[in-house]
Design a protein around this motif. Structure first.
Motif, PDB file in Angstrom:
ATOM      1  N   LYS A  23       0.732  -1.189  -0.207  1.00 57.51           N
ATOM      2  CA  LYS A  23       0.071   0.003  -0.049  1.00 57.51           C
ATOM      3  C   LYS A  23       0.831   1.264   0.025  1.00 57.51           C
ATOM      4  O   LYS A  23       2.118   1.395   0.612  1.00 57.51           O
ATOM      5  N   ARG A  24       0.363   2.254  -0.331  1.00 51.74           N
ATOM      6  CA  ARG A  24       1.018   3.628  -0.556  1.00 51.74           C
ATOM      7  C   ARG A  24       1.341   4.136   1.123  1.00 51.74           C
ATOM      8  O   ARG A  24       0.427   4.217   1.467  1.00 51.74           O
ATOM      9  N   PRO A  25       2.424   4.472   1.040  1.00 51.98           N
ATOM     10  CA  PRO A  25       2.631   5.039   2.580  1.00 51.98           C
ATOM     11  C   PRO A  25       1.941   6.249   2.850  1.00 51.98           C
ATOM     12  O   PRO A  25       1.442   6.708   3.997  1.00 51.98           O
ATOM     13  N   PHE A  26       1.833   7.215   1.642  1.00 52.37           N
ATOM     14  CA  PHE A  26       0.936   8.417   1.661  1.00 52.37           C
ATOM     15  C   PHE A  26       0.243   8.429   0.440  1.00 52.37           C
ATOM     16  O   PHE A  26       0.237   8.199  -0.462  1.00 52.37           O
ATOM     17  N   ARG A  27      -0.937   9.078   0.912  1.00 53.78           N
ATOM     18  CA  ARG A  27      -1.900   9.401  -0.276  1.00 53.78           C
ATOM     19  C   ARG A  27      -1.534  10.598  -0.965  1.00 53.78           C
ATOM     20  O   ARG A  27      -0.615  11.566  -0.339  1.00 53.78           O
ATOM     21  N   PRO A  28      -1.853  10.897  -2.282  1.00 53.26           N
ATOM     22  CA  PRO A  28      -1.289  12.103  -2.883  1.00 53.26           C
ATOM     23  C   PRO A  28      -1.542  13.320  -2.424  1.00 53.26           C
ATOM     24  O   PRO A  28      -0.518  14.242  -2.503  1.00 53.26           O
TER      25      PRO A  28
END
Length: 75
Positions: free
Chosen positions: A61-66
């Motif tokens: 999963k991406r560690p941060f959202r855009p």
């Protein structure tokens, strides 16, 4: 143009409807027997909509959202 995966899945279903087994379908479509079997199982379980969409995949999963990246970069 139609994505290759959609054409591949449609071919799996059409050949299955004609009575071909996974190994014969795989040979005709130049894919693995496992891919042909997986396509047939997904179609049987979820219907026609599965041809148009990829199945969810596992992955990191991406560690941060855009939005978080944007805020951290510009504030």
């Amino acid at each position: 143009t139609t994505p290759v995966r959609v054409v591949e899945r449609a071919g799996i279903i059409l050949l299955a409807a004609q009575g071909q087994q996974d190994i014969a379908s795989a040979t005709s479509l130049n894919i693995t027997r496992q891919t042909a079997g997986r396509g047939r199982q997904r179609f049987r379980a979820q219907g026609l909509d599965t041809i148009l969409q990829d199945a969810p995949r596992r992955g990191r999963k991406r560690p941060f959202r855009p939005q978080q990246v944007f805020r951290r970069s510009f504030t």
